[in-house]
Scaffold this active site. Structure first.
Site, PDB file in Angstrom:
ATOM      1  CG  HIS A  19       3.148   4.962  -5.079  1.00  0.00           C
ATOM      2  ND1 HIS A  19       2.743   5.984  -4.270  1.00  0.00           N
ATOM      3  CD2 HIS A  19       3.640   4.208  -4.297  1.00  0.00           C
ATOM      4  CE1 HIS A  19       3.077   5.804  -2.986  1.00  0.00           C
ATOM      5  NE2 HIS A  19       4.016   4.613  -2.944  1.00  0.00           N
ATOM      6  CG  HIS A  42      12.663   1.075   4.121  1.00  0.00           C
ATOM      7  ND1 HIS A  42      13.271  -0.052   3.246  1.00  0.00           N
ATOM      8  CD2 HIS A  42      13.187   1.502   5.311  1.00  0.00           C
ATOM      9  CE1 HIS A  42      14.266  -0.014   3.986  1.00  0.00           C
ATOM     10  NE2 HIS A  42      14.286   0.868   4.953  1.00  0.00           N
ATOM     11  CD  GLU A 138       7.162   1.969   9.018  1.00  0.00           C
ATOM     12  OE1 GLU A 138       7.431   2.308   7.914  1.00  0.00           O
ATOM     13  OE2 GLU A 138       7.785   2.888   9.803  1.00  0.00           O
ATOM     14  CG  ASP A 187       9.836   4.322  -0.736  1.00  0.00           C
ATOM     15  OD1 ASP A 187      10.740   5.134  -0.718  1.00  0.00           O
ATOM     16  OD2 ASP A 187       8.592   4.411  -0.370  1.00  0.00           O
TER      17      ASP A 187
END
Ligand code: SAM
Length: 314
Positions: A19, A42, A138, A187
């Site tokens: 991040h 993701h 997602e 990710d």
């Protein structure tokens, strides 16, 4: 099929690295007025509570972001005493890259404290301008519902799209983006062994479709052949495409030894992770040169803690 829930891992040392770099990438990419498309292949649930059951059960945030906050900002939360060097760097000011990360987190906790931890979708959305777009993939049924509900509260309208689809194959639909400027965060949970190959295949195809996009791939550094091979495969792909790349890694402890935290034995957990960036901004390497040694000092769990930074193709 999926048992991975990012809520158990939110704010761990892998999230700190990922991040902090994500914010640095966005800062750079939003300097130009031209619209930017960000694709998070993701996405997770988007927003997490560090004082909730999931985070408390795993204590991963306690050994990650909460350590940074407890030293830097006196935020409440469990603090794990460092077992490493006497020079723990506790009084040091964070480097600009880490200061920006901590300030961004503080923006999600306007009343102070650290109970809310933003996942990549919320971090990205916070830094977007009206002309930019965010696509969120997602697949987990619960997390995609939670993500959609969290995003709905932002009233971001058409700027943010939540897609309950496979991010590996869904990415191609958005490349190249209309403005020809994109940041892709990949990710995965690496819950499936096949995720490692899927990452490499996805990047290979993406670079064919849109070689000038910025791609950031997070990966775990764990004793498993597929994990060990992945950064090498990613380097080869970037080199074959003739694109510059950067590979940053953060190891907080040995991958072999069991850890004792506050006197109790814990499962070893994630020892290290890396972030591989294709087409990184030129500002990223110097920013990481300052930030990574600090992360080692602040997040070390044993004497094996260290960082790595390599670049190529410049
Ligand atoms: N990027 C998030 C962040 O930084 O806040 C964390 C994402 S988490 C590491 C990985 C997520 O990918 C999980 O929520 C998992 O349900 C989801 N997932 C697993 N396989 C997927 C796939 N093929 N496509 C899209 N999402 C997937």
């Amino acid at each position: 099929m999926f048992s991975y829930r990012h809520a158990f891992h939110a704010g761990n040392h892998g999230d700190v690295l990922k991040h902090a770099v994500l914010i640095a990438l966005l800062r750079h990419l939003t300097l130009k007025d031209t619209a930017l498309t960000v694709i998070d292949t993701h996405a997770g649930a988007g927003l997490y509570r560090l004082d909730g059951d999931y985070a408390r059960t795993s204590s991963e945030a306690a050994a990650g972001v909460l350590r940074l906050l407890s030293d830097k900002k006196s935020a409440p939360g469990p603090v794990i005493k460092r077992k490493s060097a006497p020079d723990s760097g506790a009084d040091e000011a964070p480097s600009p890259l880490l200061a920006d990360y901590l300030d961004t987190l503080a923006g999600f906790n306007p009343g102070g404290g650290s109970s809310i931890y933003p996942g990549s979708p919320f971090i990205v959305q916070r830094l977007l301008r009206p002309q930019d777009r965010l696509k969120l993939f997602e697949m987990h049924p619960t997390d995609s519902r939670t993500l959609a509900a969290n995003i709905a509260q932002l009233e971001a309208g058409r700027q943010v799209a939540v897609l309950r689809e496979d991010g590996f194959s869904g990415l191609r639909r958005f490349l190249p983006p209309p403005s020809r400027r994109a940041l892709v965060l990949c990710d995965p949970s690496y819950e499936l062994k096949t995720d490692y190959a899927a990452v490499a295949e996805m990047l290979a195809e993406a670079l064919k479709r849109f070689a000038t996009g910025t791609y950031a791939v997070w990966y775990p550094l764990i004793p498993r052949p597929e994990a060990h091979d992945l950064p090498r495969r990613l380097k080869t792909l970037a080199q074959r495409a003739g694109r510059p790349w950067l590979n940053a890694s953060l190891t907080v402890k040995s991958s072999r030894l069991p850890v004792r935290v506050d006197g109790a034995e814990r499962r070893p957990g994630l020892p290290a992770s890396g972030l591989f960036v294709v087409n990184p901004p030129h500002t990223l390497a110097p920013a990481l040169q300052a930030a990574l040694p600090q992360l080692v000092r602040w997040l070390a769990q044993d004497e094996h803690a260290h960082s790595g930074l390599e670049q190529g193709g410049n």
